[in-house]
Design an enzyme around this catalytic site. Structure first.
Site, mmCIF file in Angstrom:
data_model
loop_
_atom_site.group_PDB
_atom_site.id
_atom_site.type_symbol
_atom_site.label_atom_id
_atom_site.label_comp_id
_atom_site.label_asym_id
_atom_site.label_seq_id
_atom_site.Cartn_x
_atom_site.Cartn_y
_atom_site.Cartn_z
ATOM 1 N N ASN A 27 7.970 -5.847 -1.188
ATOM 2 C CA ASN A 27 7.983 -4.696 -0.289
ATOM 3 C C ASN A 27 6.546 -4.510 0.153
ATOM 4 O OD1 ASN A 27 7.973 -2.278 0.994
ATOM 5 N ND2 ASN A 27 9.033 -1.116 -0.606
ATOM 6 N N ARG A 70 12.414 3.795 12.341
ATOM 7 C CA ARG A 70 11.181 4.579 12.398
ATOM 8 C C ARG A 70 10.331 4.224 13.637
ATOM 9 N NH1 ARG A 70 8.420 4.427 6.834
ATOM 10 N NH2 ARG A 70 7.505 6.347 7.641
ATOM 11 N N ARG A 77 5.469 11.367 -1.881
ATOM 12 C CA ARG A 77 5.208 11.154 -0.456
ATOM 13 C C ARG A 77 6.502 11.214 0.353
ATOM 14 N NH1 ARG A 77 4.267 5.171 1.880
ATOM 15 N NH2 ARG A 77 3.699 5.713 4.012
ATOM 16 N N ALA A 124 3.132 -1.071 4.637
ATOM 17 C CA ALA A 124 2.440 -1.154 5.926
ATOM 18 C C ALA A 124 2.005 -2.585 6.264
ATOM 19 C CB ALA A 124 1.218 -0.237 5.925
ATOM 20 N N GLU A 157 12.810 -9.912 1.004
ATOM 21 C CA GLU A 157 12.067 -8.784 1.576
ATOM 22 C C GLU A 157 12.868 -7.506 1.354
ATOM 23 O OE1 GLU A 157 11.615 -9.145 5.797
ATOM 24 O OE2 GLU A 157 10.455 -7.303 6.002
ATOM 25 N N HIS A 181 12.927 -3.081 1.616
ATOM 26 C CA HIS A 181 12.341 -1.836 2.115
ATOM 27 C C HIS A 181 13.188 -0.668 1.619
ATOM 28 C CE1 HIS A 181 9.609 -3.882 4.844
ATOM 29 N NE2 HIS A 181 10.617 -4.668 5.170
ATOM 30 N N PRO A 186 0.793 -1.234 0.000
ATOM 31 C CA PRO A 186 0.000 0.000 0.000
ATOM 32 C C PRO A 186 0.822 1.280 0.000
ATOM 33 C CG PRO A 186 -0.085 -1.057 2.141
ATOM 34 C CD PRO A 186 0.578 -2.024 1.223
ATOM 35 N N ASN A 187 0.349 2.236 -0.791
ATOM 36 C CA ASN A 187 0.877 3.597 -0.843
ATOM 37 C C ASN A 187 2.191 3.699 -1.605
ATOM 38 O OD1 ASN A 187 -1.216 4.952 0.773
ATOM 39 N ND2 ASN A 187 -0.448 3.642 2.412
ATOM 40 N N TYR A 244 11.738 8.822 1.491
ATOM 41 C CA TYR A 244 11.661 7.803 0.437
ATOM 42 C C TYR A 244 12.316 8.211 -0.878
ATOM 43 C CZ TYR A 244 8.240 5.799 3.578
ATOM 44 O OH TYR A 244 7.627 5.266 4.659
#
Lengths: 144, 144, 144, 144, 144, 144, 144, 144, 144, 144, 144, 144
Positions: free
Chosen positions: G74, G107, G18, G77, G98, G100, G10-11, G23
């Site tokens: 990735n 964070r 963003r 959330a 995985e 990111h 998501p996103n 990012y």
């Protein structure tokens, strides 16, 4: 004649109007009278007070350092949040009785910890106004 | 004449020999006599028992469903670990008084939670053998 | 013919009188009859027992090591507190079914952990007396 | 004839290929057939569905508000993470049965909390595909 | 004329039928009309939507990046479980108002944490359908 | 004409000088004027007070038992630490609105728990001085 | 030629607009091109997708069971909240990487737990778009 | 000649049949013989017992108050759950040795807390049946 | 000449009588004299106060916003429970020194968190009355 | 030519002999050669070291303040326990890459927190010796 | 002849001077002699060492990989904080005995977790210097 | 003339270069000179040392057992992680002063627990290099 300080914490002045299913219909004034009457039978002079202020409660506990023979305290909400009340009670060398109308352990989690219990090993809880009478009996026994 | 069941949990049979600085020098037999004598003044017939077994404590609490008018219980260590005792006490519709010689909240953390308090809202703690006397007084008041 | 041990923990002997809004009005004796009747249809010989004692429950579970083909257990309060019952169940190599009248996860937090579930992977909860019938059906299926 | 909605959550469409040591070798299609067959014997019309989407699961639960007589749900991973599924189930006034192939309490800690159990008091877990059969039996009993 | 996106999360489409003692009897359609009427008085064009899907909620929040002047969101259950919704809201540079019919802090513990509150600093909770009206007033004030 | 008690907790008397990036530049006196003006439009007589004392806050909440029609409270730091304020608010049977200038949930962890929210189901947070105006609107709605 | 499924949660479709300080300014389309170009050098056919829906992410992971040689994910959330994604990844017997853009451990606390890491032991985090390139290199190595 | 009470808790009567990969193949009877033989070399008269009952374990510990010179206890599951056993051990003024066949700290989390260790400072764990021999050696040393 | 506000929290007025093994035998009046004398050597005018009231402590901290050059505070029990004191201290732009007679980190767990330390980065603890002298020296250094 | 410091923490000198199912059979010397060879292709001069001492690791990280262009660190056990290593890494203004052979998040809970990750946002984990190669690639990219 | 490495952690070199009420008056040199003497009776060559350095302890444990037949370790404070020591011990395939002079479970909470126990299943604690003798006996038994 | 050991933990050798906004621009060498100069005025011979090694810090603390009159320690990161340092400090019978340049309680959570504070009741924190001067003053006072 022994002088006994009976201290009542926040919102107890509203007894009789507040959640009667938990606390009963007797007012604090009724309980004061009960204490004075019952205290007489033990030869106690009862000094009965109530305050909504944590600081005043601390002031009064400190007063008990001189000229009093025992303290009975229902610190109500401050039982669970006031480290200052705890520290004040540690100043005393006379007997201390902790009383509660209801049993805090039956109620919400944030009423399960007692700063007062850590100092005043004697506890009477859940007997309604009768808790005060039992508390005076216990003081009489100790002072005898 | 009211029949009162007084139940004592594990290790209380060793009272008087065990950590007298915490529990005093009175034996459980002394306390039984105190209860019987004091009970008489309230018109109580006292049925006083002790067991080290959780299961027996549950059995006895169940007996109180019939023919008893009140229960006073010092579940000792089972106060803090026995959900079975808790469930048994929930079976009763007669008054229940929880008593402790010392105040568990002054002692180790693992004595701060009480399965008994969740059911028996009335608590008397920290008065030594006197806790039993105050407990009988409280029962007398309720039954009156 | 398969021999099935059906074990019931503390306070279940008071079923029918205790909190009927949660547990229903059937007695444990009613449930025993249900189990025997329903077991017959599966060719089961039902050995149905109840105890309030954790130690006895452990003894009985150990008995199931020999001569039994399945165990169905409602450990009641000991479900949540007894590591000894857990260890005993680990001794068995026959199928184990955990049953509950109500669903413990709907009730207090201290009934959410189950020492029995960690061993007896099969669980039937919340169907009242019917949980026992469903449990026997499940055993019949496994043993078939 | 009673209409029963049988809902299956994420990844159950892969049954039979996925971790057969935990879930067995039956496919979800096999289980659907089992349910339809077994349902017939109870006079049930089975509406059997699977989705990987939390939102769709909520949509389908809401459908059950009208024209259905019972819900049997295996929410799989959403059992443990979906408050939305929980809220949807609270909308229903028909019986709800929670089923699981394995017993989540035997697996990782993050499978021990169930948002479904808080609503659907009836639980059958750990019987493999047989859990669905037992669940239909339970529904039949309730609806009878 | 300002365009306002009003987003409603899972199960809100069932308002009026679901737990009316908590949420009142107004349907979501009633609330939409209230918002359109009240929005008109502020010169708002209201785009009112509901979904049970977390992903769709994220999609719609992203739409608000272009051509909208404000967002009012009642994420319902996703308020408490959706980090994806949280991340989507962080994409926006227009004002965000969080609304709830009831006050989640009065309800179960798992409704006390809000992923939405961490982003949308303005919160209106507990006023029933009126929360939406107050929310639009607040947006009008900010946009003025 | 309805009488509304508006209570402000510790340090709010310093508004306008304190952390303006969080709380804005309006003083509490400005907010009082806003409330009186806006209250007039609803036919409210506003009784606006501030104190740094927990005990005084309890006293004032108790005053609201008689002769007031609503309470709006920004308890500031006592929101998070005062069980006494919580207990006092439980005494009231008139509507209670909890307001905050900022949203406590956006700030430090020790501002995430609210003793006030547990009692005053209606919450308005994060709108700066505007929170008070929205709060009065909400009271007007309820009292109408 | 190996087929690689690259999944984005998501996103991530909003990358570049963003929070560029966290990012970077590259869009997801830029990253897709990077992956296709870089993948070519390893003989990879890249199937690059993004969704805001947890259910769709689960669907796509299940697709990888057939005809794919590796998965790079990735989950954004859903990394931290989706047990369903975790369960889907467990279905696969091909290598899983995985990735990111940033390092979640730098964070907020609620980004420190990863349901994906529990399954896909290989992790590349904090290299921005470069994380994808490094991830493809790692897959090339494994598949070689 | 010194009298030594060796106490064994629940399920130890099944040693040799139960999880031999953890506990070995020796029976409790074998261990009793080992203890008697080895005890003889130290001039010990060994009183070796086992019970599944917490209450009986408490009874037996109390017996050790008179006529015994040392206690060696393997409380098994009660090590971790029995406050009553803890309280009983505090009654003793003779040396206490805690023994375990395996090391509980290597096993599940719920075996990491020991109520026995809080009292019996001397611990020997993980040596299988040899733990008992080492324990007797330690007692011999202390009593010498 | 610099004006320094020295604030003392609950029960410090009882210094010298209270737990002298922890706090020494000097009274607060002795400490005030020490501070005035020692302050003179730094050109400080000392304004020395004590209160048992949290609200008064907040009032006094607010006074320091104008006409004072530094604050030295021993908040005693309020150090650990008062968010209101914390918020008041955040209003100040003059240096703040936190002092304690003993080191709270050596005492009970509930004295390990300090709301004052979060604001007043400078701490002097454990030097008895000498902590105040060291605190004034530190203020002199900063103001020089 | 860029100088790169590659640091290895405790027990990595035993690679190849230790738990090969987790860490593979390559020795640290093999990995050093891999790094030197691969580094050459990037124009890197590799300074490769290993120590079992936390203090030495801190010393070496401090060396990197002068004359080095990048650091790659596998702190092994100190990743999870060493705040001193964390503080040392904060001294650096050159790029830092955290590498792990396995993924700590797949292993015991006490390996889930990383003091290194809090500083060195770039992480490569779970690729065995290949993690080092990917790490050098990442450094090359950053330094280019 | 078997070679045994006996390792002692931080501050044990000060034995005999440090808190004799907890640790006794024997010096580490006394204990070394005890071990050498007692070891001779088992045919052991004792290599006895002490260090205050975690890294050195790790180095020495690694030495035990070659040419030693057993390790006995009292890691003192590193028992509770050193994951590096834990990882080093996992390298060994010879028997490991964990010894402690006192029982850490009787002392502060931060001594209740043992990284050593997770690896070295055999534990002897609380026997003072005698723990070492019992530990050598246990090693002799295993090696025989 | 009194001999004072001033001990500095990891990374303090980098003072002046490291995070000057937190720690100031003075180097450790500057602070050593300050201490020697200021110490002279108290008749102190200052022995000033720094190490990055936990073991060396323990060695040095042990040296202080003989021939020193006081210890002042800034253990830096080891303050929060080293139980070995704690145990070493407990060996001393001379006064111990704990100093910190900044106040750890203002920084990350993992700097809030101090193993040093549990032993060295006197703490001076947050005064930058001045903390050392205040610490020497405090030692002078105690030794006088």
């Amino acid at each position: 004649m022994a002088r006994i300080l009976v201290l009542n914490g926040p919102n107890l002045n509203k007894l009789g109007t507040r959640e009667p299913n938990i606390y009963g219909t007797q007012t604090l004034s009724d309980i004061e009278k009960l204490c004075i009457d019952h205290g007489t039978s033990h030869g106690f002079e009862i000094d009965f007070r109530q305050t909504n202020s944590e600081g005043t409660l601390v002031d009064w506990i400190q007063e008990a350092c001189d000229g009093y023979h025992g303290v009975m305290i229902n610190a109500a909400a401050y039982t669970h949040t006031s480290l200052a009340v705890h520290d004040a009670l540690k100043l005393l060398s006379i007997p201390i009785i902790e009383v509660h109308l209801s049993n805090p352990h039956e109620r919400e989690d944030f009423r399960h910890h007692s700063y007062v219990s850590l100092v005043a090993a004697k506890v009477i809880a859940g007997h309604g106004a009768r808790s005060y009478i039992l508390g005076l009996d216990a003081l009489a026994e100790i002072l005898a």
